[in-house]
Enzyme design. Sequence first.
Site: not given
Length: 254
Positions: A10-12, A96, A98, A168, A174, A214, A235
């Site tokens: 997941n590159w965000k 997600h 976020e 998650e 992160g 992570s 990520g």
Amino acid sequence: MTRLPFIAGNWKMNLTVKEAREFAKEVADKIPATDKVEAAICAPSTHLETLVSLTENSNLNIGAENCHFEKSGAFTGEISPLTLADLGVKYVILGHSERREYFFESDELINKKAKAAFEHGLVPIVCCGETLEQYEASQAVDVITKQLKVDIAGLEKDQAEKLVIAYEPIWAIGTGKSATKEDAQKMCKAVRDVVADIYGQDVADKVRIQYGGSVNPTNIAEYMACPDVDGALVGGASLKVDSFVALLEGGKLA
Ligand code: PGA
């Protein structure tokens, strides 16, 4: 029940299109055989066409990070699931944490998006997970059960079987504070139980459940050894070719 392990990056909102192009060129012939592990990179929508075209003949699948529930219309700035499918995109991350937190996405909205994704031939990677406060109050199972009961409601059986669900914990994303393998297993099993409650055990046995938060090449092996963890949503450690390939190969790199 054997489920094909599935590692998705997941590159965000990271990497430029130029960097994505370099990544794709370098990674294309380094992806392990598809009978061992399935690999995907989920990238910003601006990067997708480049990534799809550069990985067409490789074992890497490409996914988006979000989509709208309508296929077209007056939705300025949104991403159509029809367009994603048309581009050759296979997966789409939905819900997600976020997006739930910064873009106020509700479970009802995520459910509409999941249905739309399937309708247009995309496979959703539906995310769920609890906050630190909820984790500390031992509410994690209740939280993800409540989320998923709405997020994945009303799918056809053949759609539900194809679902990918990423557990998650928000506190692990992160932060470098990954969940213990015991927690990851317990929670991924809880996810499977929710699917079983709604769609039956035969469907639940087919659904692939990822742990995310992570994950890196040094800890991936312990998650993959858990019976209900079928892969990872990653990520930071998916942004570099060496690290992404190491994840697919079962881990290592110092
Ligand atoms: P992380 O992100 O691997 O950088 O913790 C995971 C995610 O948000 O999907």
